[in-house]
Design a protein around this motif. Structure first.
Motif, short mmCIF file in Angstrom:
data_model
loop_
_atom_site.label_atom_id
_atom_site.label_comp_id
_atom_site.label_asym_id
_atom_site.label_seq_id
_atom_site.Cartn_x
_atom_site.Cartn_y
_atom_site.Cartn_z
N GLY A 1 -4.61 5.18 0.44
CA GLY A 1 -5.93 4.56 0.54
C GLY A 1 -7.01 5.58 0.20
O GLY A 1 -6.85 6.78 0.46
N GLU B 1 0.82 -1.22 0.00
CA GLU B 1 0.00 0.00 0.00
C GLU B 1 0.85 1.27 0.00
O GLU B 1 1.80 1.41 0.75
CB GLU B 1 -0.92 0.00 1.23
N LEU B 2 0.42 2.19 -0.88
CA LEU B 2 0.99 3.54 -0.88
C LEU B 2 -0.04 4.49 -0.28
O LEU B 2 0.25 5.20 0.69
CB LEU B 2 1.35 3.92 -2.33
N GLY C 1 0.29 8.79 2.81
CA GLY C 1 1.41 8.79 3.75
C GLY C 1 2.53 9.63 3.17
O GLY C 1 2.89 9.45 2.00
N SER D 1 -6.36 9.29 1.55
CA SER D 1 -5.37 9.31 2.61
C SER D 1 -3.99 8.99 2.05
O SER D 1 -3.80 7.97 1.40
CB SER D 1 -5.80 8.28 3.66
P1 ATP Z 1 -1.07 -0.79 6.20
O1 ATP Z 1 -2.12 -1.73 5.64
O2 ATP Z 1 0.17 -0.71 5.34
O3 ATP Z 1 -0.79 -0.99 7.66
P2 ATP Z 1 -3.19 1.06 6.63
O4 ATP Z 1 -4.22 0.57 5.67
O5 ATP Z 1 -3.31 0.73 8.06
O6 ATP Z 1 -1.71 0.68 6.10
P3 ATP Z 1 -4.22 3.70 6.65
O7 ATP Z 1 -4.79 3.55 8.00
O8 ATP Z 1 -5.13 3.66 5.47
O9 ATP Z 1 -3.04 2.63 6.46
O10 ATP Z 1 -3.33 5.03 6.63
C1 ATP Z 1 -3.29 5.90 5.54
C2 ATP Z 1 -1.87 6.02 4.94
O11 ATP Z 1 -0.92 6.33 5.97
C3 ATP Z 1 -1.37 4.73 4.32
O12 ATP Z 1 -1.86 4.58 3.01
C4 ATP Z 1 0.13 4.94 4.36
O13 ATP Z 1 0.55 5.77 3.27
C5 ATP Z 1 0.33 5.72 5.65
N1 ATP Z 1 0.74 4.82 6.76
C6 ATP Z 1 -0.07 4.03 7.52
N2 ATP Z 1 0.63 3.38 8.44
C7 ATP Z 1 1.94 3.76 8.29
C8 ATP Z 1 3.15 3.43 8.97
N3 ATP Z 1 3.17 2.62 10.02
N4 ATP Z 1 4.30 4.02 8.52
C9 ATP Z 1 4.30 4.86 7.48
N5 ATP Z 1 3.18 5.21 6.80
C10 ATP Z 1 2.01 4.67 7.21
#
Ligand code: ATP
Length: 446
Positions: free
Chosen positions: A273, A270-271, A314, A312
């Motif tokens: 969402g 994932e980059l 990162g 969203s």
């Molecule tokens: P993943 O499945 O990789 O744990 P997530 O689906 O929990 O990610 P979201 O809650 O959708 O992530 O967070 C939105 C964005 O924040 C993500 O698309 C990513 O770019 C960034 N992000 C999330 N968790 C992290 C992390 N631990 N470190 C760096 N960037 C993050």
């Protein structure tokens, strides 16, 4: 020109030696998975954030920004469901006691019992348990349950909580959106892969409020906008993919989610969402806080709770994808006919940390007396580097490696013709530009 593949090792080395990203607390042996952005990293990160802010807030009349407190009333996280459900499945290897995310160890159809521990290769696992990712702290001098607070795990919630204040103050009408950039904290079970997954990271999030009948149109438009942003910062489209999240894997608040994935050297992950959050958040906060979140359409008088589309992003994953997309290693033929390797970061000019390098051919006073004031003058408009040591060839390569679009050489001819040589990072072509025309040349090209 032949091209080589980029590996994480190359990126991590370049990031450290050139000052993009260093291991955090390095002189104390580091702190696992914590990273510091160095002199070039902070410029690159700021340029990414500024491009995002410009594109999604300043260039649009239907968007406003906020910058909310990082620690919010714990009731926010109880209402949002984070305290109860923001968790990942965790298993422990009974032999070496390392802990892993169950969903990272097994894929659908594989059996955990037969999966070897990545650390010690044993196959003796604890029962999977749920591990809450909220980072806890205590406010004030008492470390008891009444003082517990959380570092925000996302920037999103403040935009829902501030919805009534923002709509009153800004007088925006639905459809409109709020944007925020800031740090978030998650007690990740298995951080790793450089800045891809850390416990402290930065997000750029948008909550876009629409009439319930408009969610599908808005969802598609935001998906398009997200790709527009990726193009603008130079993320390689051929490495990105849309993943439609299956219905049974959707988060409790979401009716539809598309993850934009990127082909990192360690796999497709994932980059960003994009989620349709319905009216879940505003309705939940209305219920828990007692605040009215109902919107009245000024034209039709219809009353409803707006629905939300959430793109969203990162920041750190953006920076990593930008570095990976920009990195090129080429075999070039030098002027004398020899083959040489050139590493070049082909950043988009808008986000390159340094825009212009001023390189006097020698350290002699007669050249620096022209080059130094020139650098100071240009620095009022663009980020400029000044470098007068080593051979000019080595200095060009160093600027290529940090992605500087233009190098300006002040040489002994400058004393006579009042002109300088401008070298283009990508084509390596050199043109002679009069000193008096230099500013307008860069104004046109940068
Ligand atoms: P993943 O499945 O990789 O744990 P997530 O689906 O929990 O990610 P979201 O809650 O959708 O992530 O967070 C939105 C964005 O924040 C993500 O698309 C990513 O770019 C960034 N992000 C999330 N968790 C992290 C992390 N631990 N470190 C760096 N960037 C993050």
């Amino acid at each position: 020109m032949a091209e080589q593949d980029v590996t994480m090792e190359k990126i991590v080395n370049l990031a450290k030696t050139r000052g993009f990203v260093f291991p955090g607390s390095d002189i104390y042996g580091g702190l696992a998975n914590s990273w510091d952005y160095g002199p070039l990293g902070v410029e690159l990160k700021n340029n990414i954030k500024q491009t995002w802010w410009k594109m999604f807030v300043q260039e649009r009349l239907d968007m406003v920004g906020i910058d909310a407190a990082l620690i919010m009333n714990p009731k926010v996280w109880e209402a949002s469901g984070h305290v109860a459900t923001f968790s990942d499945p965790l298993v422990e290897c009974k032999k070496c006691h390392e802990r892993f995310r169950t969903d990272h160890l097994v894929t659908p159809g594989t059996d955990l019992a037969k999966t070897p521990c990545p650390s010690c290769k044993a196959t003796d696992w604890s029962e999977p348990a749920s591990f809450n990712l909220m980072m806890k702290t205590w406010l004030g001098p008492k470390e008891d349950a009444t003082a517990v607070a959380y570092f925000r795990p996302e920037t999103a919630q403040a935009m829902f909580v501030d919805f009534p204040n923002v709509i009153t103050a800004s007088r925006k009408r639905v459809p409109f959106g709020m944007a925020q950039i800031g740090k978030a904290f998650r007690n990740e079970i298995t951080p790793g892969n450089f800045i891809f997954r850390t416990r402290e990271f930065e997000q750029m999030e948008i909550e876009y409020f629409v009439h319930p009948s408009q969610w599908e149109v808005s969802f598609e438009a935001w998906l398009e906008n997200m790709y527009g942003f990726m193009d603008r910062v130079g993320i390689d489209r051929s490495k990105t993919h849309n993943l439609e999240v299956e219905k049974d894997e959707l988060a409790h608040y979401s009716k539809r989610t598309v993850d934009i994935e990127f082909d990192y050297p360690f796999g497709r992950k994932e980059l960003y969402g994009l989620a349709y959050r319905t009216d879940f958040d505003l309705s939940t906060h209305a219920k828990h806080s007692g605040e009215n979140m109902i919107y009245t359409d000024p034209m039709t008088n219809e009353k409803y709770v707006p629905h939300v589309i959430e793109p969203s992003f990162g920041v750190d994953r953006t920076l990593l994808a930008v570095l990976l997309s920009a990195y090129h290693e080429e075999t070039v033929t030098t002027g004398s006919g020899e083959e040489d390797t050139r590493v070049v970061l082909r950043f988009k000019k808008e986000i390159a940390p340094i825009k212009i390098a001023i390189l006097p051919l020698s350290k002699k006073e007669e050249l620096s007396s022209i080059a130094q004031p020139l650098a100071e003058r240009l620095a009022k408009k663009w980020r400029v580097d000044y470098d007068e040591t080593q051979s000019i060839g080595k200095r060009y390569r160093r600027q290529d490696e940090i992605g500087t679009p233009y190098c300006v050489t002040v040489d002994f001819d400058t004393l006579n013709d009042q002109a300088v040589t401008v070298r283009d990072r990508d084509t390596m072509e050199q043109v002679r530009i009069p000193l008096l025309e230099l500013e307008s040349y860069f104004a046109q090209n940068l």
